[in-house]
Motif scaffolding. Structure first.
Motif, PDB file in Angstrom:
ATOM      1  N   ASP B  72       0.868  -1.179   0.000  1.00  0.00           N
ATOM      2  CA  ASP B  72       0.000   0.000   0.000  1.00  0.00           C
ATOM      3  C   ASP B  72       0.907   1.232   0.000  1.00  0.00           C
ATOM      4  O   ASP B  72       1.639   1.451   0.963  1.00  0.00           O
ATOM      5  CB  ASP B  72      -0.896  -0.027   1.233  1.00  0.00           C
ATOM      6  CG  ASP B  72      -2.015   0.987   1.138  1.00  0.00           C
ATOM      7  OD1 ASP B  72      -1.782   2.054   0.539  1.00  0.00           O
ATOM      8  OD2 ASP B  72      -3.106   0.723   1.645  1.00  0.00           O
ATOM      9  N   GLU B  73       0.869   1.991  -1.083  1.00  0.00           N
ATOM     10  CA  GLU B  73       1.816   3.090  -1.197  1.00  0.00           C
ATOM     11  C   GLU B  73       1.509   4.233  -0.250  1.00  0.00           C
ATOM     12  O   GLU B  73       2.352   5.082   0.004  1.00  0.00           O
ATOM     13  CB  GLU B  73       1.881   3.609  -2.636  1.00  0.00           C
ATOM     14  CG  GLU B  73       0.713   4.483  -3.064  1.00  0.00           C
ATOM     15  CD  GLU B  73      -0.427   3.667  -3.631  1.00  0.00           C
ATOM     16  OE1 GLU B  73      -0.676   2.556  -3.125  1.00  0.00           O
ATOM     17  OE2 GLU B  73      -1.063   4.129  -4.580  1.00  0.00           O
ATOM     18  N   THR B  74       0.286   4.245   0.326  1.00  0.00           N
ATOM     19  CA  THR B  74      -0.052   5.368   1.193  1.00  0.00           C
ATOM     20  C   THR B  74       0.617   5.247   2.564  1.00  0.00           C
ATOM     21  O   THR B  74       0.651   6.203   3.316  1.00  0.00           O
ATOM     22  CB  THR B  74      -1.571   5.464   1.396  1.00  0.00           C
ATOM     23  OG1 THR B  74      -2.011   4.293   2.080  1.00  0.00           O
ATOM     24  CG2 THR B  74      -2.286   5.573   0.089  1.00  0.00           C
ATOM     25  N   THR B  77       3.931   7.343   2.532  1.00  0.00           N
ATOM     26  CA  THR B  77       3.851   8.781   2.289  1.00  0.00           C
ATOM     27  C   THR B  77       3.304   9.510   3.510  1.00  0.00           C
ATOM     28  O   THR B  77       2.464   9.005   4.236  1.00  0.00           O
ATOM     29  CB  THR B  77       2.948   9.083   1.079  1.00  0.00           C
ATOM     30  OG1 THR B  77       1.774   8.278   1.194  1.00  0.00           O
ATOM     31  CG2 THR B  77       3.646   8.790  -0.216  1.00  0.00           C
ATOM     32  N   GLU B  80      -0.222  14.921   3.367  1.00  0.00           N
ATOM     33  CA  GLU B  80       0.115  16.091   2.573  1.00  0.00           C
ATOM     34  C   GLU B  80      -0.892  17.201   2.858  1.00  0.00           C
ATOM     35  O   GLU B  80      -2.094  16.952   2.919  1.00  0.00           O
ATOM     36  CB  GLU B  80       0.065  15.697   1.096  1.00  0.00           C
ATOM     37  CG  GLU B  80       0.933  16.562   0.238  1.00  0.00           C
ATOM     38  CD  GLU B  80       0.922  16.083  -1.192  1.00  0.00           C
ATOM     39  OE1 GLU B  80       0.923  14.875  -1.428  1.00  0.00           O
ATOM     40  OE2 GLU B  80       0.906  16.951  -2.070  1.00  0.00           O
ATOM     41  N   GLY B  81      -0.395  18.387   3.004  1.00  0.00           N
ATOM     42  CA  GLY B  81      -1.288  19.528   3.176  1.00  0.00           C
ATOM     43  C   GLY B  81      -1.983  19.524   4.526  1.00  0.00           C
ATOM     44  O   GLY B  81      -1.497  18.943   5.493  1.00  0.00           O
ATOM     45  N   GLU B  82      -3.124  20.179   4.562  1.00  0.00           N
ATOM     46  CA  GLU B  82      -3.855  20.351   5.807  1.00  0.00           C
ATOM     47  C   GLU B  82      -5.203  19.669   5.694  1.00  0.00           C
ATOM     48  O   GLU B  82      -5.953  19.946   4.772  1.00  0.00           O
ATOM     49  CB  GLU B  82      -4.067  21.840   6.073  1.00  0.00           C
ATOM     50  CG  GLU B  82      -2.782  22.632   6.049  1.00  0.00           C
ATOM     51  CD  GLU B  82      -3.036  24.131   6.141  1.00  0.00           C
ATOM     52  OE1 GLU B  82      -4.193  24.530   6.332  1.00  0.00           O
ATOM     53  OE2 GLU B  82      -2.063  24.871   6.013  1.00  0.00           O
ATOM     54  N   GLU B  87      -6.146  22.523  11.924  1.00  0.00           N
ATOM     55  CA  GLU B  87      -6.277  23.744  12.710  1.00  0.00           C
ATOM     56  C   GLU B  87      -6.347  23.431  14.207  1.00  0.00           C
ATOM     57  O   GLU B  87      -5.702  24.080  15.020  1.00  0.00           O
ATOM     58  CB  GLU B  87      -7.538  24.483  12.276  1.00  0.00           C
ATOM     59  CG  GLU B  87      -7.467  25.950  12.573  1.00  0.00           C
ATOM     60  CD  GLU B  87      -8.574  26.695  11.878  1.00  0.00           C
ATOM     61  OE1 GLU B  87      -9.232  27.471  12.557  1.00  0.00           O
ATOM     62  OE2 GLU B  87      -8.784  26.472  10.669  1.00  0.00           O
ATOM     63  N   ARG B 208      -3.206   6.170   4.666  1.00  0.00           N
ATOM     64  CA  ARG B 208      -3.780   7.515   4.680  1.00  0.00           C
ATOM     65  C   ARG B 208      -5.137   7.495   5.364  1.00  0.00           C
ATOM     66  O   ARG B 208      -5.459   8.372   6.150  1.00  0.00           O
ATOM     67  CB  ARG B 208      -3.896   8.034   3.238  1.00  0.00           C
ATOM     68  CG  ARG B 208      -4.359   9.461   3.128  1.00  0.00           C
ATOM     69  CD  ARG B 208      -3.338  10.392   3.771  1.00  0.00           C
ATOM     70  NE  ARG B 208      -3.800  11.763   3.844  1.00  0.00           N
ATOM     71  CZ  ARG B 208      -4.621  12.230   4.766  1.00  0.00           C
ATOM     72  NH1 ARG B 208      -5.090  11.446   5.699  1.00  0.00           N
ATOM     73  NH2 ARG B 208      -4.981  13.501   4.782  1.00  0.00           N
ATOM     74  N   THR B 212      -6.346   9.248   8.997  1.00  0.00           N
ATOM     75  CA  THR B 212      -7.556  10.053   9.181  1.00  0.00           C
ATOM     76  C   THR B 212      -8.332   9.554  10.398  1.00  0.00           C
ATOM     77  O   THR B 212      -8.873  10.341  11.165  1.00  0.00           O
ATOM     78  CB  THR B 212      -8.447   9.949   7.932  1.00  0.00           C
ATOM     79  OG1 THR B 212      -7.638  10.082   6.785  1.00  0.00           O
ATOM     80  CG2 THR B 212      -9.497  11.015   7.919  1.00  0.00           C
ATOM     81  N   LYS B 275     -17.122  12.755   3.784  1.00  0.00           N
ATOM     82  CA  LYS B 275     -16.593  14.100   3.830  1.00  0.00           C
ATOM     83  C   LYS B 275     -17.683  15.024   4.366  1.00  0.00           C
ATOM     84  O   LYS B 275     -18.862  14.752   4.182  1.00  0.00           O
ATOM     85  CB  LYS B 275     -16.185  14.541   2.425  1.00  0.00           C
ATOM     86  CG  LYS B 275     -15.257  15.716   2.435  1.00  0.00           C
ATOM     87  CD  LYS B 275     -14.749  15.999   1.043  1.00  0.00           C
ATOM     88  CE  LYS B 275     -13.982  17.291   1.003  1.00  0.00           C
ATOM     89  NZ  LYS B 275     -12.814  17.291   1.877  1.00  0.00           N
ATOM     90  N   GLU B 282     -16.259   9.018   1.341  1.00  0.00           N
ATOM     91  CA  GLU B 282     -14.824   8.976   1.104  1.00  0.00           C
ATOM     92  C   GLU B 282     -14.344   7.533   1.067  1.00  0.00           C
ATOM     93  O   GLU B 282     -13.476   7.167   0.289  1.00  0.00           O
ATOM     94  CB  GLU B 282     -14.126   9.739   2.233  1.00  0.00           C
ATOM     95  CG  GLU B 282     -12.978  10.569   1.765  1.00  0.00           C
ATOM     96  CD  GLU B 282     -12.430  11.409   2.895  1.00  0.00           C
ATOM     97  OE1 GLU B 282     -13.178  12.238   3.451  1.00  0.00           O
ATOM     98  OE2 GLU B 282     -11.258  11.241   3.221  1.00  0.00           O
ATOM     99  N   TRP B 283     -14.927   6.731   1.921  1.00  0.00           N
ATOM    100  CA  TRP B 283     -14.578   5.312   1.961  1.00  0.00           C
ATOM    101  C   TRP B 283     -15.751   4.573   2.573  1.00  0.00           C
ATOM    102  O   TRP B 283     -16.366   5.044   3.526  1.00  0.00           O
ATOM    103  CB  TRP B 283     -13.337   5.115   2.843  1.00  0.00           C
ATOM    104  CG  TRP B 283     -12.813   3.723   2.840  1.00  0.00           C
ATOM    105  CD1 TRP B 283     -11.933   3.179   1.952  1.00  0.00           C
ATOM    106  CD2 TRP B 283     -13.140   2.677   3.767  1.00  0.00           C
ATOM    107  NE1 TRP B 283     -11.703   1.866   2.263  1.00  0.00           N
ATOM    108  CE2 TRP B 283     -12.422   1.540   3.378  1.00  0.00           C
ATOM    109  CE3 TRP B 283     -13.959   2.592   4.875  1.00  0.00           C
ATOM    110  CZ2 TRP B 283     -12.507   0.328   4.050  1.00  0.00           C
ATOM    111  CZ3 TRP B 283     -14.043   1.389   5.556  1.00  0.00           C
ATOM    112  CH2 TRP B 283     -13.313   0.274   5.145  1.00  0.00           C
TER     113      TRP B 283
END
Lengths: 417, 298
Positions: B72-74, B77, B80-82, B87, B208, B212, B275, B282-283
């Protein structure tokens, strides 16, 4: 193949170069040639002002409509890897308002950015400069809080004609300017110079057999190329799972209304040149090609005490694009009919490219962030496999020569040491 | 292989069932005796030379589904980002504030489970569910009152079977199924929990999607635990099942650590991630995701 993909979690846009057979989810699989950020970082490159829609303007500029009413213009011809930011317009909209589409009018030197609140901003580039104030037009004056214009498209066949629709506002075909209009600078100064003429106003379908009104929420509109004389043929997709076909000459109601999904349809695009097939995606993992002409008359059997037993027709499904294990909603797709490919991007952070007719997965690239907008820049395959062997042989040849000379040098060095 | 063949051939020749069973039992007993002998001999050898044991263990690592996990390539990694939690973790100073409610018309068990949750979720309020409000309306209500998370307990047929977590203000929404709930009283030798903010251990949230999910739990508990309580909550992910455990630890001396379970125990499994506040998927778990036993999503 080259793609531009919006990166929602960074507020930037990514550029992807990949050839057929690329799959990042396979260990030691073929990797994309290039994945890099495309835009120069600015004040608005963040999640709160992420890119919702983008478009290429005349192959010179890259227009990005961001959340919060910002429209950034980037220079595509910049020499660095990232496109330079030229200008950012801050449009006076509410912070919750989302851009619904960008329409470019390159021959008249302006572009239109439509928002869900029904505002359309006309941005005129006087002498290719950005000093001109954007002009605000209101497509519909009487929009209440529950009403939204989620779809606004320009007709690719008759200039100046647009179609719009959305939540609790049914489809309208409007003329915003004449087909042969010559624009003057004064036109972009005053909204009064823009007379919006309603050419067609759709009526909702009849209530169903239980007398329940069908709610309206248009998500996508497509103009059809075979329009009748003095009229238009349109196809709409709704967030209540319907596909509707309109013929403005025949009827105000749709000539065909079919429930194809239980869930909201988010995107729709033509799948062939004849425009009798579409690809749709819903907010789940359903990605399918449908025929617009083949109707399955007995798709749904309805047994009702009051109306008896009857059948509801639906459109024929021609196949799903399910290879590659898509797990999230597809938020945007683009079709390239020349190369027969379709690209999908969505919440599961993958860019997937399929062959339209065979529905085979061509490439799958992990992007790292969610995707809300994408564009195919170049649909031609790089064919690196064909080019490589020759160059490789050459390289090897030169390497050998180098090696031969190297060994001598190394030997000498050893002696010196 | 040969021996097995021999056994079956011997047995084939015996037509009397009882005799056959007896002979079979005798053969089995002999085999196990031999095995024990071998083991005893090996143990003796290894006792004299511990290096042999180390070598043997190093050579015979059993293969499990986890070691055979598909690529699993995630996992490799970074985030990435926010994301929606960025916050809360990085900029604002606000502490988590959680509202718990149940599904409409919930039975007793849902309220009991709410009691259990309220024991360890910090800064929590329970509100009885009113039937007229939808999830989105409740999320709006919580948003206006600066809650950071909304938890809805789902009860079906007098059993708690689901938990919805809505991270506020802008999602995402998680739905987990709840199984194997063991209350504190049923754990032998359990301790009594104190009101200190617990420490949090998140195990194996690697992909990933897993990150989450991990960030959701991270967001619910305050970043600064009260260490003097010596309480720790573990969320251990194994094969996409998330095991919830709560312990108190004590350092007995420089080497030994004692653990006392505080309870409750339950198992979560992610069923759906959406989302926003119950927007686009999303999944989502599908039954055919379990077809490949070596593929894990968290």
């Amino acid at each position: 193949m080259k793609f531009l993909v919006s990166a929602d979690e960074t507020g930037n846009v990514k550029e992807v170069h990949c050839s057929r057979g690329v799959d990042t989810s396979v260990k030691d699989g073929k990797q994309p040639l290039l994945v890099q950020t495309f835009l120069q970082k600015g004040d608005h490159t963040n999640v709160k002002n992420r890119v919702i829609k983008f478009k290429n303007y005349n192959h010179t500029w890259f227009i990005a409509a961001r959340l919060g009413g910002f429209v950034s213009i980037y220079d595509l011809a910049s020499e660095t890897a990232e496109c330079d930011l030229l200008h950012t317009y801050a449009l006076p909209v509410e912070s919750t308002d989302k851009p619904s589409s960008i329409v470019t009018q390159e021959e008249h030197n302006f572009l239109m950015v439509a928002f869900e609140s029904g505002s359309v901003f006309i941005i005129y580039f006087k002498d290719n400069e950005f000093s001109f104030e954007p002009l605000r037009l209101q497509l519909r004056e009487d929009l209440s809080d529950s009403q939204k214009l989620t779809a606004f498209v320009a007709s690719p066949y008759s200039p100046g004609v647009f179609a719009c629709g959305g939540r609790n506002t049914d489809l309208q075909v409007i003329r915003m300017f004449g087909a042969n209009k010559k624009f003057k600078e004064a036109d972009f100064k005053d909204a009064k110079n823009w007379k919006i003429k309603v050419l067609f106003e759709a009526e909702n379908v009849e209530p169903d057999h239980l007398g329940i009104e069908c709610p309206i929420w248009i998500s996508q509109i497509l103009f059809h190329k075979d329009s009748p004389k003095k009229g238009y043929r349109l196809i709409t997709a709704t967030r209540h799972g319907h596909i509707r076909i309109y013929n403005t000459i025949e009827d105000q109601e749709p000539v065909g209304s079919y429930k194809v999904s239980e869930r909201p349809i988010l995107t729709m695009a033509y799948a062939n040149e004849d425009q009798d097939q579409v690809i749709i995606t819903d907010n789940h993992t359903f990605v399918v090609r449908m025929s617009l002409v083949d109707v399955d008359a007995k798709a749904e059997r309805i047994v009702s005490a009051s109306a008896g037993t009857f059948y509801r027709p639906s459109l024929k499904m021609l196949g799903k694009y399910s290879e590659g294990g898509n797990t999230g909603a597809i938020l945007d797709m683009e079709v390239s009919l020349d190369a027969n490919i379709v690209a999908f991007g969505g919440l599961d952070r993958y860019l997937r490219v399929f062959d339209i007719s065979s529905r085979k997965l061509l490439s799958k690239v992990y992007m790292g962030t969610q995707i809300s907008c994408l564009e195919i820049m170049d649909d031609e395959d790089d064919d690196e496999a064909d080019v490589d062997p020759e160059t490789k042989e050459e390289e090897e040849f030169w390497d050998k020569l180098d090696d031969a000379s190297d060994t001598k040098v190394v030997k000498k060095r050893k002696v010196e040491e | 292989m040969d021996e097995a063949k021999k056994t079956s051939e011997i047995l084939k020749g015996i037509k009397n069932k009882h005799r056959r069973q007896k002979v079979f039992a005798a053969i089995q007993a002999e085999k196990s005796k031999e095995k024990h002998k071998l083991r005893a001999a090996r143990a003796k050898e290894e006792r004299e030379n511990p290096q042999l044991k180390e070598e043997r263990l190093a050579n015979n690592v059993p293969e499990t589904l986890e070691t055979k996990r598909v690529f699993d390539e995630t996992i490799a990694t970074e985030i990435e980002g926010e994301d929606e939690f960025f916050e809360l973790f990085n900029k604002s100073q606000r502490d988590p504030k959680v509202l718990i409610t149940t599904s409409p018309n919930a039975r007793k068990c849902a309220y009991e489970f709410a009691d259990i949750l309220m024991e360890f979720v910090p800064n929590v309020t329970f509100v009885k569910r009113k039937r007229e409000y939808q999830m989105k309306e409740m999320a709006q209500y919580c948003n206006n009152r600066e809650f950071t998370d909304l938890i809805v307990i789902n009860e079906d047929k007098k059993k708690v079977n689901g938990l919805t977590f809505i991270h506020l203000p802008e999602g995402p929404t998680y739905y987990f199924s709840v199984t194997s709930l063991t209350t504190t009283e049923r754990i032998k030798g359990h301790g009594r929990a104190t009101l200190h903010t617990p420490e949090l251990i998140l195990n194996n949230f690697n992909t990933r999607l897993g990150k989450t999910v991990g960030r959701l739990f991270q967001a619910i508990f305050p970043a600064q635990p009260e260490v003097e309580g010596r309480q720790v909550i573990t969320l251990h992910n194994q094969r996409d099942y998330i095991f919830f455990r709560r312990h108190r630890y004590v350092f007995r001396d420089e080497k030994k650590v004692g653990l006392q379970e505080l309870g409750p125990q339950f198992t979560l499994k992610l069923r759906r991630l959406q989302k926003g506040i119950k927007d686009e998927i999303e999944w989502e778990f599908k039954a055919d995701m379990e077809r490949d036993k070596r593929k894990f999503y968290l």
